[in-house]
Design an enzyme around this catalytic site. Structure first.
Site, mmCIF file in Angstrom:
data_model
loop_
_atom_site.group_PDB
_atom_site.id
_atom_site.type_symbol
_atom_site.label_atom_id
_atom_site.label_comp_id
_atom_site.label_asym_id
_atom_site.label_seq_id
_atom_site.Cartn_x
_atom_site.Cartn_y
_atom_site.Cartn_z
ATOM 1 C CE LYS A 110 -4.056 -1.234 0.177
ATOM 2 N NZ LYS A 110 -5.433 -1.906 -0.581
ATOM 3 C CE LYS A 206 -2.628 -15.199 -7.145
ATOM 4 N NZ LYS A 206 -1.745 -14.841 -5.252
ATOM 5 C CE LYS A 209 -11.954 -11.622 -3.338
ATOM 6 N NZ LYS A 209 -11.820 -13.447 -2.818
#
Length: 337
Positions: A110, A206, A209
């Protein structure tokens, strides 16, 4: 041997979840005492819609059961049904160095992408360690990218035991040598699934979601067909041999077809003479052959919602019995009545 793992209820589960983890979890229920939980506290780091959170938690439990998890063999429960995990999360957190959390992969990713992480993401590894340690797990099946979480759990268990267990020796964590006391928190071992597949998404990356490139295990049939038919391919002519590298369709066929059936497809693929559309139809057929029984089982469970709740409540009772036993020891050790 006690095996423990969880799945985060942060989105609809897809075939990457199945081949990468859930298939192995179902197999492991025959190899030890298996505890599997739906990590709905963890999911709150990304899911902020309460109705969706409830729906995704239920969906994850349905998926486990539809794929063959047997509640008579394995303990299936919601993370939030065992409140002791939050108490251990706090107590354990008092011995966790900040520097460890700053080294966590999710936090570093992040920061590297200039995204400001919140407390939930920063403290995520502590709750994960509490999940593992609360049930005295012997082995935790993980992919290679999650080994760090098990290492953290082990390190923090040693710190807690060293601080609060008189006679504890980190070199003898089970207290086998005379004069050494066993730790309250058991050191888990990572069970690395070397054979766990990395499943390509429909765009070649890959399957994830977050990329929106998944094939949902229980998606609508027309949507599954649409997504399979949109799998990324190149412009190789019908009559020419097809490439086997950077070819998500080829990789998915290899993953989903039985070895004997794939060998025929492989020969045809390398010989040429068929278009990608034919192979996509073959993959659609393989999808329904593989997951058809699970999809039918899921529908049966949906028709009896009381059965799902009964299973989850029964699992929570079994999990809570273990959690209560451990937390009694933890409270006494730290001086909480």
């Amino acid at each position: 041997m006690r095996i423990l793992s969880g799945v985060q209820s942060s989105g609809r589960l897809h075939i990457g979840n199945y081949y990468g983890a859930m298939r192995q979890f179902v197999q492991l229920q025959d190899q030890g005492e298996a505890y599997y939980f739906i990590a709905n506290y963890h999911a709150l780091t990304t899911v902020r819609d309460p109705k969706l959170a409830l729906d995704l938690t239920r969906d994850a439990a349905l998926t486990y059961l539809s794929l063959g998890l047997d509640p008579k063999k394995a303990v299936l429960f919601r993370q939030s049904d065992v409140k002791e995990v939050l108490e251990l999360n706090w107590i354990l957190g008092t011995v966790v160095p900040q520097a460890h959390l700053e080294r966590a992969h999710s936090y570093k990713d992040k920061v590297a992408n200039n995204i400001s992480p919140d407390f939930g993401l920063f403290a995520y590894p502590v709750l994960m360690a509490a999940d593992i340690l609360l049930y005295s797990a012997d082995q935790v099946p993980v992919g290679k990218d999650q080994i760090q979480h098990i290492e953290f759990a082990r390190d923090w268990a040693v710190k807690f035991n060293t601080q609060y267990v008189p006679g504890y020796d980190p070199a003898d964590p089970e207290g086998k040598e005379r004069g050494h006391a066993p730790g309250i928190l058991k050191l888990p071992a990572a069970f690395v699934q070397e054979s766990a597949a990395t499943v390509p998404g429909i765009d070649g990356r890959k399957m994830s979601k977050s990329y929106g490139n998944t094939l949902e295990l229980f998606g609508e049939e027309k949507d599954i067909k649409k997504r399979i038919m949109s799998i990324k391919t190149d412009s190789t002519p019908v009559e020419a041999p097809k490439p086997t590298t950077d070819a998500p369709l080829y990789d998915l066929l290899k993953l989903m077809l039985p070895p004997g059936e794939f060998s025929d497809v492989d020969a045809s693929w390398k010989a040429g003479g068929k278009g990608y559309g034919d192979y996509k139809k073959k993959l659609l057929e393989a999808f329904h052959t593989t997951f058809g029984p699970a999809r039918q089982r899921r529908q049966e469970l949906l028709n009896d919602p009381g059965e799902l709740e009964r299973i989850l409540h029964a699992g929570a009772e079994r999990a809570r019995a273990e959690a209560t036993r451990l937390m009694d020891q933890v409270r006494r050790a730290v001086g909480i009545p």
